[in-house]
Write an enzyme that holds these catalytic residues in place. Structure first.
Site, PDB file in Angstrom:
ATOM      1  N   ASN A 208       0.707  -1.440  -0.115  1.00 27.58           N
ATOM      2  CA  ASN A 208       0.020   0.015   0.152  1.00 27.58           C
ATOM      3  C   ASN A 208       1.076   1.344  -0.186  1.00 27.58           C
ATOM      4  OD1 ASN A 208      -2.298  -1.723   0.495  1.00 27.58           O
ATOM      5  ND2 ASN A 208      -2.928  -1.002   2.316  1.00 27.58           N
ATOM      6  N   ASP A 276      -4.425  -5.916   1.819  1.00 29.78           N
ATOM      7  CA  ASP A 276      -5.857  -6.646   2.249  1.00 29.78           C
ATOM      8  C   ASP A 276      -5.927  -8.418   1.639  1.00 29.78           C
ATOM      9  OD1 ASP A 276      -6.992  -4.741   4.041  1.00 29.78           O
ATOM     10  OD2 ASP A 276      -7.636  -3.645   1.676  1.00 29.78           O
ATOM     11  N   PRO A 303      -5.022 -11.330   7.739  1.00 30.82           N
ATOM     12  CA  PRO A 303      -5.565 -11.569   8.464  1.00 30.82           C
ATOM     13  C   PRO A 303      -6.250  -9.539   8.891  1.00 30.82           C
ATOM     14  CG  PRO A 303      -3.881 -11.773   9.097  1.00 30.82           C
ATOM     15  CD  PRO A 303      -4.108 -12.117   7.770  1.00 30.82           C
ATOM     16  N   ILE A 305      -6.499  -6.754  11.112  1.00 32.99           N
ATOM     17  CA  ILE A 305      -5.123  -6.702  12.011  1.00 32.99           C
ATOM     18  C   ILE A 305      -6.832  -5.863  13.214  1.00 32.99           C
ATOM     19  CG2 ILE A 305      -4.374  -5.784  13.676  1.00 32.99           C
ATOM     20  CD1 ILE A 305      -2.177  -6.283  11.225  1.00 32.99           C
ATOM     21  N   PHE A 323      -8.245   3.604  11.509  1.00 34.33           N
ATOM     22  CA  PHE A 323      -7.805   4.103  10.482  1.00 34.33           C
ATOM     23  C   PHE A 323      -9.029   3.994   9.413  1.00 34.33           C
ATOM     24  CE2 PHE A 323      -5.890   7.718  11.191  1.00 34.33           C
ATOM     25  CZ  PHE A 323      -5.224   7.651  13.005  1.00 34.33           C
ATOM     26  N   LYS A 337     -17.754   0.936   8.345  1.00 31.75           N
ATOM     27  CA  LYS A 337     -16.331   0.505   8.695  1.00 31.75           C
ATOM     28  C   LYS A 337     -16.353   0.138   9.770  1.00 31.75           C
ATOM     29  CE  LYS A 337     -13.433   1.206   5.585  1.00 31.75           C
ATOM     30  NZ  LYS A 337     -11.871   1.563   4.788  1.00 31.75           N
ATOM     31  N   LYS A 341     -16.251  -3.401  11.609  1.00 35.58           N
ATOM     32  CA  LYS A 341     -15.213  -4.467  11.962  1.00 35.58           C
ATOM     33  C   LYS A 341     -15.338  -3.971  13.755  1.00 35.58           C
ATOM     34  CE  LYS A 341     -11.706  -2.897   8.861  1.00 35.58           C
ATOM     35  NZ  LYS A 341     -10.679  -2.834   8.091  1.00 35.58           N
TER      36      LYS A 341
HETATM   37  N1  CTP Z   1      -6.817  -2.708   8.770  1.00 36.88           N
HETATM   38  C1  CTP Z   1      -5.938  -4.103   9.719  1.00 36.88           C
HETATM   39  N2  CTP Z   1      -5.524  -5.090   9.039  1.00 36.88           N
HETATM   40  C2  CTP Z   1      -6.205  -5.472   7.549  1.00 36.88           C
HETATM   41  C3  CTP Z   1      -6.585  -4.392   6.970  1.00 36.88           C
HETATM   42  C4  CTP Z   1      -6.829  -3.055   7.355  1.00 36.88           C
HETATM   43  O1  CTP Z   1      -5.766  -3.446  11.041  1.00 36.88           O
HETATM   44  N3  CTP Z   1      -5.948  -6.458   7.452  1.00 36.88           N
HETATM   45  C5  CTP Z   1      -6.904  -1.886   9.589  1.00 36.88           C
HETATM   46  C6  CTP Z   1      -6.061  -0.605   8.992  1.00 36.88           C
HETATM   47  O2  CTP Z   1      -5.004  -0.421   9.781  1.00 36.88           O
HETATM   48  C7  CTP Z   1      -7.352   0.534   9.698  1.00 36.88           C
HETATM   49  C8  CTP Z   1      -8.838   0.327   8.945  1.00 36.88           C
HETATM   50  O3  CTP Z   1      -8.464  -1.504   9.416  1.00 36.88           O
HETATM   51  O4  CTP Z   1      -7.010   0.933  10.984  1.00 36.88           O
HETATM   52  C9  CTP Z   1      -9.705   0.901   7.977  1.00 36.88           C
HETATM   53  O5  CTP Z   1      -8.214  -0.331   6.952  1.00 36.88           O
HETATM   54  P1  CTP Z   1      -9.287  -0.349   5.722  1.00 36.88           P
HETATM   55  O6  CTP Z   1      -8.464  -1.315   4.617  1.00 36.88           O
HETATM   56  O7  CTP Z   1      -9.432   0.736   5.199  1.00 36.88           O
HETATM   57  O8  CTP Z   1     -10.931  -1.777   5.543  1.00 36.88           O
HETATM   58  P2  CTP Z   1     -11.560  -2.306   4.549  1.00 36.88           P
HETATM   59  O9  CTP Z   1     -12.129  -3.609   5.278  1.00 36.88           O
HETATM   60  O10 CTP Z   1     -10.349  -3.046   3.614  1.00 36.88           O
HETATM   61  O11 CTP Z   1     -11.865  -1.598   3.905  1.00 36.88           O
HETATM   62  P3  CTP Z   1     -12.771  -1.015   2.703  1.00 36.88           P
HETATM   63  O12 CTP Z   1     -11.948  -1.905   1.432  1.00 36.88           O
HETATM   64  O13 CTP Z   1     -13.995  -1.514   1.786  1.00 36.88           O
HETATM   65  O14 CTP Z   1     -12.119  -0.146   2.515  1.00 36.88           O
END
Ligand code: CTP
Length: 397
Positions: A208, A276, A303, A305, A323, A337, A341
């Site tokens: 990312n 992701d 996973p 987190i 975030f 979200k 979550k």
């Molecule tokens: N996050 C995490 N672990 C992951 C993905 C995301 O801990 N595998 C946390 C990020 O640190 C952030 C939040 O989740 O605090 C937002 O992640 P985001 O990638 O935007 O969420 P998604 O579930 O991927 O939603 P979308 O793809 O619909 O934007």
């Protein structure tokens, strides 16, 4: 400001030790008590008599001094302070600290202590820049050691560059900061930050776009309020802040392992831009270009987190903050979200390229809590961090 604070001051062997005499005076003027430990090399630069006269305290110097052991063992000495200050911290002393050696009183005290440690390095510029010292600096920062300086400038040896011990007022500031009784004193806070790198093969990865700037500022602001911050970071481009425990990871799965190993914590702030997906069939060998064929990558989900932490049934942090970096329908998506979550707060921002937020120094966030959405004005990422840390302190109090 420093009244009744107990400083254990370790004086290493360097010409800058003469400044340490003034440091002792200034510490006592501010009401601190100073217990001095003088290394053998330090005693070549300042005398035990001068140190004890200024400190108003006897000088400890020898590990095997039986009187010392009877009156105050080195273990007790190492723990009977609010802060250990090493000034000057020589390259040799830092190497001993980084490798855990304990062959004299100073290094033994530093290994035995559970007290915060602040060091003011002082050495020749080439010694400072040497790869070995740089490795030791990274190790010490990772161990949560706080640094004051060094500064760049003319050196006693005639060379110019970084390596001069910080000036006494700067060391005093760092000491006051390290001893700060902030509202988060005694709280353990986890911050995830930076991107993750998911390997395709040994030379390629998917990732990312994340500099780690916002997460770094949040960790810095939380530490400034007195929290013990564990900073789990992917390969970010900005360096981690001082005064936090740094755990470096590459992949999302390594980040989850590091986070699990850090629990329990009072609060968790998930600022990392975690990938992701990972390549499920990452190759051990470099994938070669083959005529007439393109590689096909199969993906697996990483996973989550933030969700894992939020949905823990036992040992859940009291406050979990996530975030949401969105490009469309920011508030709607971020609110959904938060619910999906299971975290307490979401810090939402619009990362559309036109905003210049991704990779920039400013941020315009909306804080989403159970009470609704609260838009903050656009400000520096450091200011967002300071405000968020203040809100976290209120929530945990
Ligand atoms: N996050 C995490 N672990 C992951 C993905 C995301 O801990 N595998 C946390 C990020 O640190 C952030 C939040 O989740 O605090 C937002 O992640 P985001 O990638 O935007 O969420 P998604 O579930 O991927 O939603 P979308 O793809 O619909 O934007």
């Amino acid at each position: 400001m420093l009244s009744a604070k107990r400083i254990l001051l370790i004086i290493g062997g360097g010409i800058a030790a003469y400044k340490t005499l003034d440091l002792i005076r200034r510490l006592r003027e501010r009401g601190a008590s100073v217990t001095p430990v003088l290394t053998r090399a330090g005693a070549e630069f300042v005398t035990p008599l001068a140190v004890s006269a200024l400190a108003g305290h006897r000088v400890f110097s020898d590990l095997f001094d039986l009187t010392d052991e009877a009156e105050m063992g080195h273990i007790q000495l190492s723990r009977s302070a609010d802060l250990i200050v090493v000034a000057p911290a020589t390259a040799d002393l830092m190497a001993k600290m980084a490798t855990g050696r304990a062959d004299d009183l100073a290094s033994t005290v530093l290994l035995a202590t559970d007290t915060p440690v602040l060091i003011a390095p002082a050495m020749n510029v080439r010694m400072w820049q040497h790869a070995a010292t740089q490795r030791n600096i990274a190790t010490l920062k990772g161990d949560g050691i706080t640094f004051a300086g060094p500064n760049a400038g003319d050196m006693a040896c005639g060379e110019h560059g970084p390596g001069r011990m910080a000036e006494v007022p700067e060391i005093l500031d760092a000491i006051e900061h390290a001893l700060g009784d902030g509202p988060l004193k005694g709280q353990r806070v986890l911050v995830t930050s930076g991107p993750t790198h998911e390997p395709i093969d040994p030379v390629r990865y998917i990732a990312n776009r994340s500099s780690g700037a916002q997460g770094t500022e949040i960790a810095r602001a939380l530490a400034a309020l007195g929290a013990h911050v564990v900073f789990v970071t992917g390969p970010a481009t900005v360096p981690p802040p001082d005064g936090v425990t740094v755990i470096r990871v590459e992949t999302a799965r390594e980040m989850l392992d590091a986070v699990e190993a850090t629990l329990p914590v009072d609060a968790a702030i998930c600022a990392a831009a975690v990938a992701d997906w990972r390549v499920s069939s990452a190759s051990d060998h470099k994938i070669k270009k083959t005529k007439g064929g393109l590689p096909v990558l199969a993906f697996a989900e990483n996973p989550d987190i933030l969700a894992t932490l939020s949905q823990k049934t036992t040992g859940r942090p009291r406050l979990v903050v996530g975030f949401a970096a969105e490009t469309d329908d920011v508030i709607t998506n971020a609110t959904a979200k938060r619910a999906r979550k299971g975290c307490d707060w979401i810090v939402a921002n619009d990362v559309s390229p036109a905003t210049g937020i991704m990779g920039g120094t400013e941020n315009a966030v909306t804080l989403i809590t159970a009470d609704g959405a609260e838009a903050w004005p656009r400000m520096g990422k450091d200011q967002v961090a300071v405000q968020l840390a203040a809100r976290i302190a209120t929530a945990l109090s």
